[in-house]
Design an enzyme around this catalytic site. Structure first.
Site, PDB file in Angstrom:
ATOM      1  N   LYS A  97       0.840  -1.197   0.000  1.00 56.17           N
ATOM      2  CA  LYS A  97       0.000   0.000   0.000  1.00 56.17           C
ATOM      3  C   LYS A  97       0.880   1.253   0.000  1.00 56.17           C
ATOM      4  CE  LYS A  97      -4.007   1.718   2.692  1.00 56.17           C
ATOM      5  NZ  LYS A  97      -4.816   1.464   3.915  1.00 56.17           N
TER       6      LYS A  97
ATOM      7  N   SER B 127      -9.699   1.505   3.004  1.00 59.09           N
ATOM      8  CA  SER B 127      -8.832   2.324   2.170  1.00 59.09           C
ATOM      9  C   SER B 127      -7.801   1.518   1.373  1.00 59.09           C
ATOM     10  CB  SER B 127      -8.098   3.335   3.045  1.00 59.09           C
ATOM     11  OG  SER B 127      -7.249   2.658   3.954  1.00 59.09           O
TER      12      SER B 127
ATOM     13  N   SER C 232      -9.892  -1.116   7.063  1.00 60.60           N
ATOM     14  CA  SER C 232      -9.308  -0.846   5.749  1.00 60.60           C
ATOM     15  C   SER C 232      -8.634  -2.040   5.077  1.00 60.60           C
ATOM     16  CB  SER C 232      -8.303   0.306   5.838  1.00 60.60           C
ATOM     17  OG  SER C 232      -8.988   1.528   5.875  1.00 60.60           O
TER      18      SER C 232
END
Lengths: 488, 483, 101
Positions: free
Chosen positions: A79, A154, A178
């Site tokens: 990420k 996210s 997330s």
């Protein structure tokens, strides 16, 4: 090689048998990442050259018989909020456009030590604030199951990349769901470990007391291998658990016979939950019962307060954590400003997107004079009540089973106009962060043709239990092997 | 009048409070930083154990109660030399509370003739990190820019907050000296104001005569010398008094002191906008200190002034007064101890230090540790006096010169012609002249009035300006009187 | 009834060093209002005897020894800086009214 990348286990077997080299797998992974960018936009950046060099090194190690770990030579996506020296770390924000980190996160150090190969950085909601990966300066990521849907957020880029068979596994971060919510939306497996299990050193902070790095993959076993590479005590993180990480994969295969699984009634009675989602999760629980688990109803009576508590704490911490983005030492600085205060205000207003600004303002409000006790302190007290709920529940059972999300993947743009509605959809996931528990999501069926996630929560430090239950479920069902059309 | 001080003292550690960066004084900008000091995305704080030990040590030396649990909190505000946008400090749960500092009587005289020792109470001592430096100087930064150097950002500090127990500007600076003395004795801080190890904010409020209500408080920021503390406090007291006399109202504000004009000026008025949004730092765990840990740290505290004074009285036979004087600063006490041990007669060394060395220091307006005089040199000077190789008068001149510019005592004696005169002829002549001038005294001595010997010696010394070797003179005089 | 005034939004925005357009300020005031309505359920809970939980786990206080690490290469320190002069960061001139701390 052609087609999608296999599971981590399949890749590992191919490497071990000589059926494929790391260079071949990594090249395939990179090509697939490129090819899917127009439709999915899972990545914000690839490191092709470095990844291929590292793959050659991995192949050389293998030839010498010096394989470092189950993930040696395996392509991994990370990420965009997990830093690696010499690489950008943009957090999908204009604020950090062009920023290059001079140091490496502990989690990525773990990957490097294990021989895994980071092929690129995945898209996310800006600074991990969001549940749809729509709040990215680079534009949204799309759900491989249906491109008009969000992949969740996210960590939507990481989930999409695993679901679309671009990489067998990925790292993400989970502050209020997330990792687990995009897992559920994209039909992959992911785990948020116990708070403190994976070092936060090198994870760009959103909410310090809630943030935790975790793993995405296509099976519990693959998750366990990845977790073994990144977990463990780290003296650079004061909130790191001072214990070595156990061999998570060793707990797999034990099945669920004799285990007692709790079903939180507040989760199954939640009004906002779609019937099809609840039905799918109940079916999954029935499967586990058939495999020998005993189920009981438990109560987490303070669940209805979780969202309010979570958003007070997360936004308050975020408002302070994001104060460092001031345009002085790094990050966006406005082109024209008269004086210091204006430089700050303009740089930050230009550098942050609407959702980040909204949360900073909310968090600043909660901490400001006269409101601290009513919001922040109160939220911390409610947090204590929530944890006590879990402690009571875990006196009666080994793990909790519940839906991961109240609904399946929603449409792009469906919830951006109403932030509160977006926040409310985190109802099943935020409690694990508030209480610091390990929690995992695994595919358990479909509703409206979109994946549904089964969430498994365990006691603090007992990731092995969550993985064991998920592994047992995956041995008796095939939901986790389902592949979105066009990505086989 | 109510005065309270907030004293910030750097703790003497090698690395910073929450960052492993080395502490480098005087290095070029940003040469002593680490990703943690820069607040780069992804960094986290880890507490320096040594800093905690030093802070506890300081708090114990100031008689504070140490909290079993204290909490680091974030103080949020934006400023270029504050990289995270917050300072890690302690707020609701500080490291230590209570305690006191005794301000020595001699220093505490407040002009009203009162000389009683003063005990200033402490509200709290907490641990926090320092900020970096903003360089505003136009010559360096240019007219439109400010430069930011983060070498100092993250250096460990303790903030010592006093009760508003101080009653005069002079007492404020005396209190600060007492605090510095303790910090140095406890080996916690170099506490050098010139180097910025020690800084001070002064809070002042006047209570109008006959009123029981407290006046409005103003805060003088960042005073970095004893002289400025006293001068700034005086100026601010005067400013407030003037305001009140004219029927005005004191406004709560932060002030700075301009040493050139000798006046205070308002930096900014305290407003509601001053909202630091303190909250417990979620990156850090509360600091827990067990009774055992505290006891161990207590055991490591070096001897403090009071204990040392007692030891000087017991071991060296000094009077309470002399011992107190010699232990007022750690540097003086260390000097004395070395010189006394080397010379052997502590009493004599004490006399020399309190009389002649003190006099010389006063003349130069300097402190003992800032002079080139070494304990060894002083011991040698006193030994020369004992051995009558220099006269007392010569030795005083020697001490004064050593304090000013240092040097080797023996060489200086030769160069300055300070050696006592031992030439038999010269001594004999001086003796004969004095006996001729005072025949009556000589006769009375010979008749048995032996105490007149000192008078006659004094007369010879006076006539020769004290340059004669006292031993030789005495012998010669006795011989002449026997004739 | 709106409980967040425009002035309050401005105050919070300044504390956070964000400048809001007219439209953003109005929108945020509205959103904050509805959010605070939602937060009211916290106020209804009796937490008199409940300690605040700041961290999910109770650990021993971690600390490190006083061993300095190598300082960063000064070139690397300013590598990401929008403006620098030598090894120092550069910001617009700070005027006295902006001084804090």
């Amino acid at each position: 090689m052609s087609g999608g990348i296999g599971t981590l286990r399949e890749m590992r077997e191919a490497l071990d048998s000589g059926g494929a080299s790391s260079v071949e797998i990594v090249r395939c992974s990179l090509e697939r990442a490129e090819a899917t960018q127009p439709s999915l936009h899972a990545f914000v950046g690839l490191r092709a050259e470095a990844a291929l060099r590292e793959a050659r090194e991995s192949d050389a190690r293998r030839r010498r018989g010096e394989v470092r770990s189950p993930v040696d030579g395996i392509p991994i996506a990370i990420k965009d909020n997990i830093v690696q020296a010499g690489e950008p770390a943009g957090c999908a924000s204009r604020m950090l456009a062009g920023y290059v980190s001079p140091f490496t996160s502990t989690a990525v150090e773990g990957l490097e030590r294990a021989g895994a190969i980071v092929i690129g950085r995945t898209n996310m909601d800006e600074f991990a604030m969001g549940s749809s990966t729509e709040h990215s300066v680079a534009g949204p990521t799309r759900n491989p199951w249906r491109v008009d849907r969000t992949p969740g957020g996210s960590s939507g880029g990481s989930a999409a990349a695993v679901a679309a068979r671009i990489v067998p596994a990925a790292l993400g971060s989970d502050t209020g769901g997330s990792i687990r919510q995009p897992d559920a939306f994209c039909g992959v497996v992911g785990i948020k470990p116990t708070y403190g299990r994976v070092s936060r050193w090198g994870l760009v902070a959103f909410a310090s007391s809630l943030d935790q790095i975790g793993a995405f993959a296509r099976s519990a076993e693959d998750c366990a291998w990845l977790l073994e590479a990144i977990a463990g005590h780290d003296a650079r993180d004061s909130t790191s658990i001072p214990e070595p990480a156990p061999a998570f994969s060793a707990a797999l295969g034990a099945g669920v016979r004799g285990l007692r699984l709790g079903m939180p009634k507040e989760y199954f009675e939640h009004e906002g939950a779609a019937d099809a989602v609840l039905g799918s999760v109940r079916d999954a629980v029935a499967e586990l019962e058939r495999a020998g688990a005993q189920t009981i109803e438990v109560s987490l009576p303070n669940t209805r307060l979780a969202i309010a508590s979570y958003y007070a704490i997360a936004n308050a911490e975020a408002s302070s954590n994001l104060a460092r983005f001031d345009g002085v030492r790094y990050g966006h600085r406005t082109a024209n400003a008269n004086g210091l205060t204006e430089m700050y205000c303009r740089s930050r207003s230009e550098g942050f997107g609407a959702e980040v600004k909204r949360r900073i303002l909310l968090g600043t409000y909660f901490l400001s004079a006269g409101y601290y006790d009513a919001y922040y302190r109160k939220a911390q007290q409610v947090r204590a009540l929530l944890r006590a709920d879990f402690e009571r529940a875990f006196e009666r059972c080994d793990a909790l089973v519940a839906p991961t999300t109240p609904e399946v993947a929603f449409r792009l743009g469906e919830k951006t106009a109403d932030p509160l509605t977006m926040y409310l959809s985190d109802i099943y996931t935020v409690s694990a962060n508030l209480a610091g528990l390990p929690a995992l999501s695994t595919p358990c069926g479909f509703a409206d043709g979109l994946p549904v996630g089964l969430q498994i929560l365990a006691r603090p430090l007992d990731e092995a239990m969550a993985l064991r239950v998920a592994d047992a479920f995956q041995r008796i069902t095939h939901h986790h092997t389902a592949c979105p059309d066009g990505f086989a | 009048m109510l005065i309270g001080l907030e004293v910030h003292a750097h703790l003497r550690t090698r690395s910073k409070l929450f960052s492993p960066a080395p502490i480098l004084y005087g290095a070029p900008p940003n040469h002593g930083v680490h990703p943690v000091c820069l607040a780069l995305p992804g960094v986290l704080p880890v507490l320096n154990r040594r800093a905690v030990e030093l802070a506890v040590r300081a708090a114990l030396a100031m008689n504070c109660a140490i909290a079993a649990r204290s909490v680091f909190a974030r103080k949020n505000y934006f400023y270029p030399d504050l990289p995270k946008g917050y300072q890690i400090s302690q707020y609701e749960e500080p490291l230590a509370t209570g305690g006191w500092v005794d301000v020595p009587a001699a220093d505490a005289a407040d002009g009203a003739g009162r000389a009683a020792p003063r005990r200033v109470g402490l509200t709290r001592i907490h641990v926090e990190e320092d900020a970096g430096k903003s360089i505003h100087d136009d010559a360096i930064a240019g007219a439109d820019a400010t430069l930011v150097d983060l070498n100092r950002a993250g250096v460990p500090l303790i903030e010592i907050v006093s009760e508003p127990d101080i009653r005069s500007a002079a007492e404020a600076s005396a209190y600060l000296r007492a605090v510095r003395s303790i910090l140095r004795y406890a080996d916690v801080s170099d506490a050098d104001m010139e180097k910025g190890h020690l800084r001070c904010d002064v809070n002042i409020s006047l209570r109008p005569r006959g009123s029981s209500a407290l006046g409005t408080r103003t805060e003088l920021k960042n005073l970095n010398s004893f002289r400025f503390v006293e001068a700034a406090a005086s100026a601010e007291i005067e400013r407030q008094a003037e305001l009140l006399r004219g029927g005005g109202r004191v406004q709560q504000c932060t002030l700075s002191y301009d040493p050139h004009s000798g006046r205070t000026s308002v930096l900014r008025v305290k407003e509601d906008a001053d909202d630091y949004r303190y909250f417990p730092d979620p990156d850090l765990i509360p600091l827990l200190l067990s009774a055992d840990q505290i006891a161990r740290i207590r055991g490591e505290i070096p001897e403090l002034a009071e204990q040392r004074s007692e030891r000087f009285q017991r071991g060296f036979g000094l009077s309470e007064h002399d011992a107190a004087q010699l232990t007022a600063s750690r540097a003086t006490a260390d000097f004395f101890e070395v010189a006394a041990t080397q010379h052997g007669d502590a009493k004599s060394v004490a006399n020399w230090m309190l009389r002649d060395v003190a006099q010389a220091l006063k003349e130069c307006g300097t402190a003992l540790e800032d002079t080139p005089l070494s304990p060894d040199a002083l011991a040698r000077v006193i030994r020369m006096v004992d051995e009558r190789r220099v006269t007392v008068k010569g030795a005083k001149q020697l001490v004064s010169e050593l304090v000013r510019s240092g040097g080797d005592p023996e060489t200086l004696v030769a160069e300055r012609g300070l050696a006592a005169v031992s030439d038999a002829g010269a001594i004999e002549q001086a003796v004969r002249e004095v006996l001729a001038a005072h025949p009556e005294h000589a006769a009375r001595y010979r008749a048995g009035e032996h105490k007149l010997l000192d008078f006659l010696i004094g007369q010879v010394m006076r006539s020769t300006r004290g340059k004669l070797n006292p031993g030789a003179l005495r012998e010669c005089l006795l011989r002449a009187l026997r004739e | 009834m709106a409980r967040i005034t425009r002035a309050e939004v401005e105050r919070v925005a300044l504390l956070a060093r964000l400048s809001l357009s007219e439209q953003e300020a109005l929108r945020f005031a509205r959103e904050l209002d509805s959010f605070l309505d939602y937060m009211d359920q916290l106020a209804a809970i009796d937490t008199r005897d409940v300690g605040a939980l700041a961290q999910p786990l109770v650990l021993a206080t971690p600390s490190r020894g006083d061993d300095p690490a190598a300082a960063m290469d000064p070139g690397l320190v300013v590598a990401n800086a929008p403006a620098s002069a030598g090894s120092a960061f550069v910001v617009p001139k700070v005027v006295e009214s902006e001084a804090e701390g």
